[in-house]
Design a protein around this motif. Structure first.
Motif, PDB file in Angstrom:
ATOM      1  N   UNK A  36       0.830  -1.199   0.000  1.00  0.00           N
ATOM      2  CA  UNK A  36       0.000   0.000   0.000  1.00  0.00           C
ATOM      3  C   UNK A  36       0.870   1.257   0.000  1.00  0.00           C
ATOM      4  N   UNK A  37       1.926   1.249   0.781  1.00  0.00           N
ATOM      5  CA  UNK A  37       2.853   2.381   0.830  1.00  0.00           C
ATOM      6  C   UNK A  37       3.518   2.589  -0.533  1.00  0.00           C
ATOM      7  N   UNK A  38       3.982   1.496  -1.164  1.00  0.00           N
ATOM      8  CA  UNK A  38       4.624   1.589  -2.478  1.00  0.00           C
ATOM      9  C   UNK A  38       3.658   2.121  -3.530  1.00  0.00           C
ATOM     10  N   UNK A  41       3.114   5.815  -3.029  1.00  0.00           N
ATOM     11  CA  UNK A  41       4.301   6.554  -3.464  1.00  0.00           C
ATOM     12  C   UNK A  41       4.316   6.674  -4.981  1.00  0.00           C
ATOM     13  N   UNK A  42       4.015   5.576  -5.678  1.00  0.00           N
ATOM     14  CA  UNK A  42       3.971   5.619  -7.141  1.00  0.00           C
ATOM     15  C   UNK A  42       2.907   6.596  -7.621  1.00  0.00           C
ATOM     16  N   UNK A  43       1.747   6.592  -6.976  1.00  0.00           N
ATOM     17  CA  UNK A  43       0.669   7.504  -7.387  1.00  0.00           C
ATOM     18  C   UNK A  43       1.043   8.961  -7.105  1.00  0.00           C
ATOM     19  N   UNK A  44       1.787   9.211  -6.038  1.00  0.00           N
ATOM     20  CA  UNK A  44       2.219  10.579  -5.744  1.00  0.00           C
ATOM     21  C   UNK A  44       3.197  11.089  -6.795  1.00  0.00           C
ATOM     22  N   UNK A  45       4.014  10.196  -7.349  1.00  0.00           N
ATOM     23  CA  UNK A  45       5.017  10.587  -8.340  1.00  0.00           C
ATOM     24  C   UNK A  45       4.492  10.504  -9.773  1.00  0.00           C
ATOM     25  N   UNK A  46       3.292   9.943  -9.954  1.00  0.00           N
ATOM     26  CA  UNK A  46       2.755   9.728 -11.298  1.00  0.00           C
ATOM     27  C   UNK A  46       2.192  11.017 -11.896  1.00  0.00           C
ATOM     28  N   UNK A  47       2.122  11.023 -13.213  1.00  0.00           N
ATOM     29  CA  UNK A  47       1.501  12.119 -13.949  1.00  0.00           C
ATOM     30  C   UNK A  47       0.108  11.648 -14.351  1.00  0.00           C
ATOM     31  N   UNK A  48      -0.899  12.350 -13.872  1.00  0.00           N
ATOM     32  CA  UNK A  48      -2.284  11.966 -14.114  1.00  0.00           C
ATOM     33  C   UNK A  48      -2.987  13.057 -14.922  1.00  0.00           C
ATOM     34  N   UNK A  49      -3.119  12.863 -16.232  1.00  0.00           N
ATOM     35  CA  UNK A  49      -3.826  13.863 -17.022  1.00  0.00           C
ATOM     36  C   UNK A  49      -5.329  13.803 -16.754  1.00  0.00           C
ATOM     37  N   UNK A  69      -2.860   6.734 -14.821  1.00  0.00           N
ATOM     38  CA  UNK A  69      -1.727   7.653 -14.738  1.00  0.00           C
ATOM     39  C   UNK A  69      -0.486   6.977 -15.298  1.00  0.00           C
ATOM     40  N   UNK A  70       0.537   7.777 -15.571  1.00  0.00           N
ATOM     41  CA  UNK A  70       1.803   7.251 -16.061  1.00  0.00           C
ATOM     42  C   UNK A  70       2.849   7.446 -14.975  1.00  0.00           C
ATOM     43  N   UNK A  71       3.531   6.346 -14.665  1.00  0.00           N
ATOM     44  CA  UNK A  71       4.567   6.356 -13.634  1.00  0.00           C
ATOM     45  C   UNK A  71       5.882   5.939 -14.277  1.00  0.00           C
ATOM     46  N   UNK A  82      -3.249   2.758 -12.064  1.00  0.00           N
ATOM     47  CA  UNK A  82      -4.533   3.376 -11.724  1.00  0.00           C
ATOM     48  C   UNK A  82      -4.420   4.011 -10.351  1.00  0.00           C
ATOM     49  N   UNK A  83      -4.747   5.296 -10.290  1.00  0.00           N
ATOM     50  CA  UNK A  83      -4.644   6.050  -9.045  1.00  0.00           C
ATOM     51  C   UNK A  83      -5.930   6.818  -8.785  1.00  0.00           C
ATOM     52  N   UNK A  84      -6.118   7.233  -7.555  1.00  0.00           N
ATOM     53  CA  UNK A  84      -7.230   8.103  -7.225  1.00  0.00           C
ATOM     54  C   UNK A  84      -6.940   9.503  -7.757  1.00  0.00           C
ATOM     55  N   UNK A  85      -7.950  10.133  -8.330  1.00  0.00           N
ATOM     56  CA  UNK A  85      -7.784  11.479  -8.884  1.00  0.00           C
ATOM     57  C   UNK A  85      -7.567  12.465  -7.750  1.00  0.00           C
ATOM     58  N   UNK A  86      -6.486  13.248  -7.847  1.00  0.00           N
ATOM     59  CA  UNK A  86      -6.164  14.211  -6.787  1.00  0.00           C
ATOM     60  C   UNK A  86      -6.244  15.641  -7.271  1.00  0.00           C
TER      61      UNK A  86
END
Length: 87
Positions: A36-38, A41-49, A69-71, A82-86
């Motif tokens: 979950x932590x990893x 972290x990936x979602x925080x660093x990802x680019x989500x258009x 998103x792209x990581x 796939x990440x939650x939209x922020x």
């Protein structure tokens, strides 16, 4: 002497219980926490258009709030996640 033996037996039982709980934690619970932590972290660093736009040009978010998103990993390879939209 009997009391010392009783206390020693209780100490051994407590040490065994702590060891079993530690094994359970590090074998079952910790990998889930680490994954979950990893992922976060990936979602925080990802680019989500923005996944889409409405007729006014506003960003439209899917109902579940998840977007693709792209990581980029440490090797420079891009991965779709796939990440939650922020926003």
């Amino acid at each position: 002497m009997k009391e010392a033996t009783g206390e020693l037996n209780l100490t051994v039982i407590i040490v065994i219980i702590v060891a079993l709980l530690s094994i359970f934690f590090f074998a079952v619970i910790w990998p889930s926490i680490q994954n979950n932590f990893d992922e976060n972290t990936r979602c925080d660093e990802a680019i989500c258009p923005c996944p889409g736009r409405d007729s006014d040009g506003n960003c439209v978010i899917p109902d579940d709030g998840m977007v693709t998103c792209t990581y980029r990993d440490s090797n420079g390879t891009e991965h779709d996640i796939t990440c939650a939209w922020k926003g």
